[in-house]
Design a protein around this motif. Sequence first.
Motif, PDB file in Angstrom:
ATOM      1  N   ARG A   1       0.833  -1.187   0.000  1.00 43.56           N
ATOM      2  CA  ARG A   1       0.000   0.000   0.000  1.00 43.56           C
ATOM      3  C   ARG A   1       0.875   1.247   0.000  1.00 43.56           C
ATOM      4  NH1 ARG A   1      -5.388   0.973   3.575  1.00 43.56           N
ATOM      5  NH2 ARG A   1      -4.753   3.068   3.961  1.00 43.56           N
ATOM      6  N   ALA A   2       0.610   2.194  -0.862  1.00 41.97           N
ATOM      7  CA  ALA A   2       1.430   3.398  -0.982  1.00 41.97           C
ATOM      8  C   ALA A   2       1.116   4.371   0.149  1.00 41.97           C
ATOM      9  CB  ALA A   2       1.163   4.081  -2.325  1.00 41.97           C
ATOM     10  N   ALA A   3       2.172   5.028   0.674  1.00 38.22           N
ATOM     11  CA  ALA A   3       1.979   6.049   1.705  1.00 38.22           C
ATOM     12  C   ALA A   3       1.358   7.279   1.063  1.00 38.22           C
ATOM     13  CB  ALA A   3       3.319   6.394   2.329  1.00 38.22           C
ATOM     14  N   ARG A   4       0.420   7.867   1.765  1.00 36.45           N
ATOM     15  CA  ARG A   4      -0.242   9.063   1.241  1.00 36.45           C
ATOM     16  C   ARG A   4      -0.077  10.199   2.241  1.00 36.45           C
ATOM     17  NH1 ARG A   4      -3.560   8.188  -3.005  1.00 36.45           N
ATOM     18  NH2 ARG A   4      -5.004   9.829  -2.506  1.00 36.45           N
ATOM     19  N   VAL A   5       0.266  11.363   1.735  1.00 35.09           N
ATOM     20  CA  VAL A   5       0.420  12.560   2.549  1.00 35.09           C
ATOM     21  C   VAL A   5      -0.440  13.639   1.920  1.00 35.09           C
ATOM     22  CG1 VAL A   5       2.036  14.327   3.321  1.00 35.09           C
ATOM     23  CG2 VAL A   5       2.765  11.953   3.201  1.00 35.09           C
ATOM     24  N   THR A   6      -1.137  14.410   2.742  1.00 37.42           N
ATOM     25  CA  THR A   6      -1.945  15.504   2.215  1.00 37.42           C
ATOM     26  C   THR A   6      -1.137  16.789   2.264  1.00 37.42           C
ATOM     27  OG1 THR A   6      -3.959  14.457   2.959  1.00 37.42           O
ATOM     28  CG2 THR A   6      -4.083  16.784   2.496  1.00 37.42           C
ATOM     29  N   MET A   7      -1.043  17.464   1.152  1.00 40.01           N
ATOM     30  CA  MET A   7      -0.360  18.747   1.098  1.00 40.01           C
ATOM     31  C   MET A   7      -1.299  19.804   1.637  1.00 40.01           C
ATOM     32  SD  MET A   7       2.681  18.389  -0.233  1.00 40.01           S
ATOM     33  CE  MET A   7       3.079  20.007  -0.810  1.00 40.01           C
ATOM     34  N   ALA A   8      -0.899  20.495   2.697  1.00 40.89           N
ATOM     35  CA  ALA A   8      -1.757  21.495   3.336  1.00 40.89           C
ATOM     36  C   ALA A   8      -2.053  22.661   2.394  1.00 40.89           C
ATOM     37  CB  ALA A   8      -1.099  22.010   4.609  1.00 40.89           C
ATOM     38  N   GLN A   9      -1.071  23.039   1.590  1.00 39.28           N
ATOM     39  CA  GLN A   9      -1.267  24.182   0.713  1.00 39.28           C
ATOM     40  C   GLN A   9      -2.309  23.883  -0.368  1.00 39.28           C
ATOM     41  OE1 GLN A   9       1.620  22.615   1.218  1.00 39.28           O
ATOM     42  NE2 GLN A   9       3.180  24.063   1.858  1.00 39.28           N
ATOM     43  N   GLN A  10      -2.311  22.655  -0.890  1.00 36.47           N
ATOM     44  CA  GLN A  10      -3.182  22.311  -2.006  1.00 36.47           C
ATOM     45  C   GLN A  10      -4.390  21.510  -1.564  1.00 36.47           C
ATOM     46  OE1 GLN A  10      -0.426  20.159  -4.401  1.00 36.47           O
ATOM     47  NE2 GLN A  10       0.649  21.980  -5.098  1.00 36.47           N
ATOM     48  N   GLY A  11      -4.311  20.840  -0.439  1.00 37.18           N
ATOM     49  CA  GLY A  11      -5.411  20.030   0.049  1.00 37.18           C
ATOM     50  C   GLY A  11      -5.639  18.781  -0.791  1.00 37.18           C
ATOM     51  N   THR A  12      -4.621  18.361  -1.539  1.00 37.75           N
ATOM     52  CA  THR A  12      -4.756  17.181  -2.385  1.00 37.75           C
ATOM     53  C   THR A  12      -3.818  16.087  -1.897  1.00 37.75           C
ATOM     54  OG1 THR A  12      -3.112  18.053  -3.918  1.00 37.75           O
ATOM     55  CG2 THR A  12      -5.404  18.499  -4.446  1.00 37.75           C
ATOM     56  N   PRO A  13      -4.261  14.828  -1.923  1.00 41.88           N
ATOM     57  CA  PRO A  13      -3.381  13.739  -1.499  1.00 41.88           C
ATOM     58  C   PRO A  13      -2.235  13.533  -2.489  1.00 41.88           C
ATOM     59  CG  PRO A  13      -5.596  12.921  -1.994  1.00 41.88           C
ATOM     60  CD  PRO A  13      -5.581  14.391  -2.264  1.00 41.88           C
ATOM     61  N   VAL A  14      -1.101  13.133  -1.962  1.00 43.50           N
ATOM     62  CA  VAL A  14       0.087  12.895  -2.783  1.00 43.50           C
ATOM     63  C   VAL A  14       0.505  11.449  -2.574  1.00 43.50           C
ATOM     64  CG1 VAL A  14       2.498  13.511  -3.116  1.00 43.50           C
ATOM     65  CG2 VAL A  14       0.826  15.288  -2.594  1.00 43.50           C
ATOM     66  N   ASP A  15       0.722  10.734  -3.668  1.00 42.92           N
ATOM     67  CA  ASP A  15       1.200   9.353  -3.599  1.00 42.92           C
ATOM     68  C   ASP A  15       2.717   9.402  -3.457  1.00 42.92           C
ATOM     69  OD1 ASP A  15       1.851   6.708  -3.871  1.00 42.92           O
ATOM     70  OD2 ASP A  15       0.572   6.362  -5.624  1.00 42.92           O
ATOM     71  N   MET A  16       3.191   9.148  -2.243  1.00 39.25           N
ATOM     72  CA  MET A  16       4.621   9.259  -1.946  1.00 39.25           C
ATOM     73  C   MET A  16       5.461   8.278  -2.767  1.00 39.25           C
ATOM     74  SD  MET A  16       5.172  11.625   0.411  1.00 39.25           S
ATOM     75  CE  MET A  16       6.639  11.203   1.324  1.00 39.25           C
ATOM     76  N   SER A  17       4.877   7.152  -3.186  1.00 35.00           N
ATOM     77  CA  SER A  17       5.642   6.158  -3.939  1.00 35.00           C
ATOM     78  C   SER A  17       6.014   6.655  -5.330  1.00 35.00           C
ATOM     79  CB  SER A  17       4.856   4.851  -4.038  1.00 35.00           C
ATOM     80  OG  SER A  17       3.691   5.031  -4.824  1.00 35.00           O
ATOM     81  N   LYS A  18       5.338   7.699  -5.809  1.00 35.86           N
ATOM     82  CA  LYS A  18       5.621   8.226  -7.147  1.00 35.86           C
ATOM     83  C   LYS A  18       6.575   9.413  -7.131  1.00 35.86           C
ATOM     84  CE  LYS A  18       1.296   6.580  -9.041  1.00 35.86           C
ATOM     85  NZ  LYS A  18       0.053   6.903  -9.719  1.00 35.86           N
ATOM     86  N   LEU A  19       7.032   9.786  -5.948  1.00 32.98           N
ATOM     87  CA  LEU A  19       7.953  10.921  -5.843  1.00 32.98           C
ATOM     88  C   LEU A  19       9.402  10.447  -5.876  1.00 32.98           C
ATOM     89  CD1 LEU A  19       6.262  12.957  -2.965  1.00 32.98           C
ATOM     90  CD2 LEU A  19       6.053  13.335  -5.425  1.00 32.98           C
ATOM     91  N   SER A  20      10.258  11.302  -6.406  1.00 35.46           N
ATOM     92  CA  SER A  20      11.690  11.014  -6.394  1.00 35.46           C
ATOM     93  C   SER A  20      12.207  11.182  -4.961  1.00 35.46           C
ATOM     94  CB  SER A  20      12.426  11.980  -7.327  1.00 35.46           C
ATOM     95  OG  SER A  20      12.443  13.279  -6.765  1.00 35.46           O
ATOM     96  N   PRO A  21      13.374  10.624  -4.676  1.00 32.19           N
ATOM     97  CA  PRO A  21      13.936  10.806  -3.327  1.00 32.19           C
ATOM     98  C   PRO A  21      14.098  12.282  -2.950  1.00 32.19           C
ATOM     99  CG  PRO A  21      15.088   9.050  -4.449  1.00 32.19           C
ATOM    100  CD  PRO A  21      14.168   9.679  -5.470  1.00 32.19           C
ATOM    101  N   ALA A  22      14.489  13.115  -3.888  1.00 32.77           N
ATOM    102  CA  ALA A  22      14.647  14.542  -3.607  1.00 32.77           C
ATOM    103  C   ALA A  22      13.294  15.182  -3.295  1.00 32.77           C
ATOM    104  CB  ALA A  22      15.295  15.253  -4.788  1.00 32.77           C
ATOM    105  N   GLU A  23      12.243  14.793  -4.034  1.00 35.31           N
ATOM    106  CA  GLU A  23      10.900  15.327  -3.785  1.00 35.31           C
ATOM    107  C   GLU A  23      10.379  14.865  -2.424  1.00 35.31           C
ATOM    108  OE1 GLU A  23       8.927  15.757  -8.204  1.00 35.31           O
ATOM    109  OE2 GLU A  23       9.157  13.730  -7.360  1.00 35.31           O
TER     110      GLU A  23
END
Length: 105
Positions: A1-23
């Motif tokens: 299951r992918a970790a999900r974090v909500t961006m407070a500025q945008q209010g949209t969920p982010v799929d952490m598994s699709k981000l680069s290590p730097a992101e």
Amino acid sequence: RAARVTMAQQGTPVDMSKLSPAEKDAMMQQVFANATTEMEYRVELFNKMVSSCHEKCIDKKYKDGDLNVGENSCVDRCTSKYWQCVGIVGQMLGAADAAAAQSGR
């Protein structure tokens, strides 16, 4: 299951598994910075409440090691009112933010 974090500025969920290590690192630094700011705000709020209620409720001449009944009652009322006001202001700011976000869409 992918970790999900909500961006407070945008209010949209982010799929952490699709981000680069730097992101991921940048996002975690932002989350930590937000948490640090929130903690500093809470500490400042608490300190202001203590100072305000102490000034209003506690006799300047310390006669006893403990609060007397009147002081204790005053501190209870003062802190209750303080947090109630903080809650009302928070609701008003939240409503204003929601209205601004909705009008900006």
